[in-house]
Design a protein around this motif. Structure first.
Motif, PDB file in Angstrom:
ATOM      1  N   LEU A  40       0.852  -1.198   0.000  1.00 47.70           N
ATOM      2  CA  LEU A  40       0.000   0.000   0.000  1.00 47.70           C
ATOM      3  C   LEU A  40       0.881   1.238   0.000  1.00 47.70           C
ATOM      4  N   GLY A  41       0.481   2.228  -0.775  1.00 43.56           N
ATOM      5  CA  GLY A  41       1.246   3.478  -0.826  1.00 43.56           C
ATOM      6  C   GLY A  41       2.246   3.514  -1.961  1.00 43.56           C
ATOM      7  N   ALA A  42       2.488   2.378  -2.641  1.00 45.02           N
ATOM      8  CA  ALA A  42       3.479   2.359  -3.731  1.00 45.02           C
ATOM      9  C   ALA A  42       3.022   3.260  -4.881  1.00 45.02           C
ATOM     10  N   ASP A  43       4.001   3.681  -5.665  1.00 46.36           N
ATOM     11  CA  ASP A  43       3.738   4.583  -6.799  1.00 46.36           C
ATOM     12  C   ASP A  43       3.921   3.805  -8.099  1.00 46.36           C
ATOM     13  N   ILE A  44       2.828   3.610  -8.842  1.00 49.17           N
ATOM     14  CA  ILE A  44       2.941   2.871 -10.115  1.00 49.17           C
ATOM     15  C   ILE A  44       3.067   3.840 -11.299  1.00 49.17           C
ATOM     16  N   GLY A  45       3.078   5.144 -10.993  1.00 49.04           N
ATOM     17  CA  GLY A  45       3.143   6.125 -12.079  1.00 49.04           C
ATOM     18  C   GLY A  45       4.494   6.812 -12.189  1.00 49.04           C
ATOM     19  N   GLU A  46       5.431   6.387 -11.328  1.00 51.00           N
ATOM     20  CA  GLU A  46       6.738   7.046 -11.297  1.00 51.00           C
ATOM     21  C   GLU A  46       7.417   6.980 -12.665  1.00 51.00           C
ATOM     22  N   ASN A  47       7.976   8.080 -13.091  1.00 48.87           N
ATOM     23  CA  ASN A  47       8.694   8.162 -14.371  1.00 48.87           C
ATOM     24  C   ASN A  47       7.805   7.948 -15.598  1.00 48.87           C
ATOM     25  N   MET A  48       6.501   7.960 -15.399  1.00 52.07           N
ATOM     26  CA  MET A  48       5.604   7.852 -16.553  1.00 52.07           C
ATOM     27  C   MET A  48       5.053   9.247 -16.870  1.00 52.07           C
ATOM     28  N   PRO A  49       4.747   9.525 -18.144  1.00 48.31           N
ATOM     29  CA  PRO A  49       4.143  10.823 -18.452  1.00 48.31           C
ATOM     30  C   PRO A  49       2.836  10.999 -17.678  1.00 48.31           C
ATOM     31  N   GLY A  50       2.624  12.180 -17.135  1.00 52.83           N
ATOM     32  CA  GLY A  50       1.363  12.420 -16.434  1.00 52.83           C
ATOM     33  C   GLY A  50       1.574  13.117 -15.115  1.00 52.83           C
ATOM     34  N   GLU A  51       0.484  13.684 -14.597  1.00 51.31           N
ATOM     35  CA  GLU A  51       0.537  14.386 -13.310  1.00 51.31           C
ATOM     36  C   GLU A  51       0.246  13.392 -12.195  1.00 51.31           C
ATOM     37  N   CYS A  89      -8.479  -7.330   0.743  1.00 49.78           N
ATOM     38  CA  CYS A  89      -9.213  -7.340  -0.538  1.00 49.78           C
ATOM     39  C   CYS A  89      -8.245  -6.867  -1.627  1.00 49.78           C
ATOM     40  N   CYS A  90      -8.272  -7.555  -2.758  1.00 48.35           N
ATOM     41  CA  CYS A  90      -7.340  -7.196  -3.833  1.00 48.35           C
ATOM     42  C   CYS A  90      -7.938  -6.135  -4.758  1.00 48.35           C
ATOM     43  N   LEU A  91      -7.175  -5.091  -4.999  1.00 49.52           N
ATOM     44  CA  LEU A  91      -7.512  -4.116  -6.047  1.00 49.52           C
ATOM     45  C   LEU A  91      -6.483  -4.306  -7.152  1.00 49.52           C
ATOM     46  N   ASP A  92      -6.893  -4.869  -8.237  1.00 53.40           N
ATOM     47  CA  ASP A  92      -6.013  -5.082  -9.396  1.00 53.40           C
ATOM     48  C   ASP A  92      -6.248  -3.873 -10.304  1.00 53.40           C
ATOM     49  N   VAL A  93      -5.245  -3.004 -10.395  1.00 52.39           N
ATOM     50  CA  VAL A  93      -5.407  -1.666 -10.965  1.00 52.39           C
ATOM     51  C   VAL A  93      -4.622  -1.549 -12.265  1.00 52.39           C
ATOM     52  N   TRP A  94      -5.210  -0.907 -13.283  1.00 52.04           N
ATOM     53  CA  TRP A  94      -4.425  -0.587 -14.485  1.00 52.04           C
ATOM     54  C   TRP A  94      -4.977   0.664 -15.166  1.00 52.04           C
ATOM     55  N   SER A  95      -4.094   1.393 -15.819  1.00 54.76           N
ATOM     56  CA  SER A  95      -4.545   2.564 -16.578  1.00 54.76           C
ATOM     57  C   SER A  95      -3.515   2.884 -17.658  1.00 54.76           C
ATOM     58  N   GLY A  96      -3.911   3.796 -18.544  1.00 57.29           N
ATOM     59  CA  GLY A  96      -2.954   4.369 -19.476  1.00 57.29           C
ATOM     60  C   GLY A  96      -2.138   5.423 -18.739  1.00 57.29           C
ATOM     61  N   ASP A  97      -1.149   6.007 -19.435  1.00 52.37           N
ATOM     62  CA  ASP A  97      -0.369   7.057 -18.796  1.00 52.37           C
ATOM     63  C   ASP A  97      -1.105   8.398 -18.933  1.00 52.37           C
ATOM     64  N   PHE A 123      -2.623   4.321  -2.930  1.00 54.13           N
ATOM     65  CA  PHE A 123      -1.483   4.160  -3.840  1.00 54.13           C
ATOM     66  C   PHE A 123      -1.341   5.428  -4.670  1.00 54.13           C
ATOM     67  N   TRP A 124      -0.200   5.562  -5.319  1.00 54.61           N
ATOM     68  CA  TRP A 124       0.058   6.680  -6.217  1.00 54.61           C
ATOM     69  C   TRP A 124       0.067   6.178  -7.657  1.00 54.61           C
ATOM     70  N   SER A 125      -0.466   6.989  -8.543  1.00 58.56           N
ATOM     71  CA  SER A 125      -0.305   6.740  -9.970  1.00 58.56           C
ATOM     72  C   SER A 125      -0.343   8.105 -10.659  1.00 58.56           C
ATOM     73  N   ILE A 126      -0.878   8.174 -11.847  1.00 59.54           N
ATOM     74  CA  ILE A 126      -1.028   9.465 -12.528  1.00 59.54           C
ATOM     75  C   ILE A 126      -2.531   9.746 -12.650  1.00 59.54           C
ATOM     76  N   LYS A 127      -2.868  11.004 -12.943  1.00 60.16           N
ATOM     77  CA  LYS A 127      -4.267  11.339 -13.240  1.00 60.16           C
ATOM     78  C   LYS A 127      -4.505  10.935 -14.694  1.00 60.16           C
ATOM     79  N   PRO A 128      -5.409   9.970 -14.914  1.00 55.50           N
ATOM     80  CA  PRO A 128      -5.552   9.451 -16.281  1.00 55.50           C
ATOM     81  C   PRO A 128      -6.172  10.472 -17.229  1.00 55.50           C
ATOM     82  N   SER A 129      -5.701  10.428 -18.452  1.00 55.03           N
ATOM     83  CA  SER A 129      -6.192  11.337 -19.484  1.00 55.03           C
ATOM     84  C   SER A 129      -7.232  10.615 -20.346  1.00 55.03           C
TER      85      SER A 129
END
Ligand code: BEZ
Ligand code: FE
Length: 298
Positions: free
Chosen positions: A125-136, A155-163, A194-200
């Protein structure tokens, strides 16, 4: 009778299934034959149109491999995927109400789309999956409970998105593997973060036969910004869903008809500073809070 007239062919095809041993398959195929024949009668399909349709489906099949699923895209853009999801959700909701319902409405489902990749890494929990990827950067947090409000731990949250430019790892044209994907597991109180980017917003792949179909239909190929999740825990019904970015364009005209009001989430923008998890942010970031509710398996 050897010769069949146009008006007799539909019933003749159905009659040939007299020995079918699978009642559900027979029901589905009978309806398919009836509706397909009725469609051909309604539009008075020409032979040239039918061969073009076959060529279109052939091209669609040729575009499918482990990274590209043009048939799912066809189903999605014709509203078929979302219709199947919505009808099954309605059926589940009726069963849920008949079983006594719950204090809270379960999280709504939407289309899975073609970019799910099984086996994303399990991250803390808290990991960043958006690091070094384009996006805010965006911080996601919330809770998973059941429909009585009881927290669901682990409970599992299996997460995916574009950059941040709307491109999925599968589309990046390299062999760098999974990015912007992970599985997170809720804590004892059912909380996730968790951290990621704001999806476009982004266009669905439109360089194949489905893109050609959309252009000919006079349609745009865009989906509003969203992040995908599959949420599952033992003893509960899983849900495949998205969170949609509330200020995104195309919420009113999603190319795959997947928007549900209950899944539209405001993303709050913050100046640089200390984020809710204590992380020092030297650039602006966004945050989104959403609570998921799963139906207990009865
Ligand atoms: C997606 O959201 O990833 C998606 C859904 C349907 C078609 C294409 C993409
Ligand atoms: Fe998507």
């Amino acid at each position: 009778m050897a010769q069949l007239e146009a008006e007799d062919i539909t019933q003749a095809v159905i009659d040939r299934m007299a020995d079918c041993q699978d009642p559900r398959f027979k029901q589905v195929m009978t309806a398919l034959v009836k509706h397909a024949h009725a469609f051909i009668r309604e539009v008075q399909l020409s032979e040239e149109e039918w061969i073009n349709a076959i060529l279109f489906l052939t091209e669609t099949g040729k575009m499918c491999d482990d990274k590209r699923q043009e048939f799912i895209l066809l189903s999605d853009t014709l509203g078929i995927s979302m219709l199947v999801v919505a009808l099954n959700q309605l059926k589940a909701a009726r069963a849920f109400q008949q079983g006594g319902g719950g204090a809270e409405q379960p999280t709504e489902a939407t289309v899975q789309g073609p970019f799910y990749w099984e086996g994303a890494p399990a991250l803390p929990l808290g990991a960043d999956i958006g690091e070094n990827m384009p996006g805010e950067p965006a911080y996601y947090q919330g809770r998973v409970t059941d429909t009585e409000g009881r927290p669901i731990a682990n409970c599992c949250l299996d997460v995916w998105s574009g950059d941040g430019e709307g491109v999925y790892d599968m589309q990046m044209g390299d062999d760098a593997g999974m990015r912007l994907r992970a599985r997170f597991h809720t804590d004892e109180d059912g909380r996730y973060r968790f951290w990621s980017i704001k999806p476009s917003f982004y266009p669905v792949p439109d360089d194949g036969p489905v893109g050609g179909m959309l252009r000919r239909m006079g349609r745009h190929p865009n989906r509003p910004g969203h992040i995908h999740m599959k949420v599952y825990a033992p003893g509960h019904q899983s849900v495949t869903t998205h969170l949609f970015v509330a200020d995104s364009p195309y919420l009113d005209s999603d190319a795959v008809f997947g928007v549900r009001n209950s899944l539209i989430v405001p993303f709050t923008t913050h100046p640089p500073g200390t984020a809710p998890d204590g992380r020092a942010m030297d650039r602006p970031y966004h945050s989104a809070t959403y609570d998921f509710r799963l139906v207990p398996a009865r």
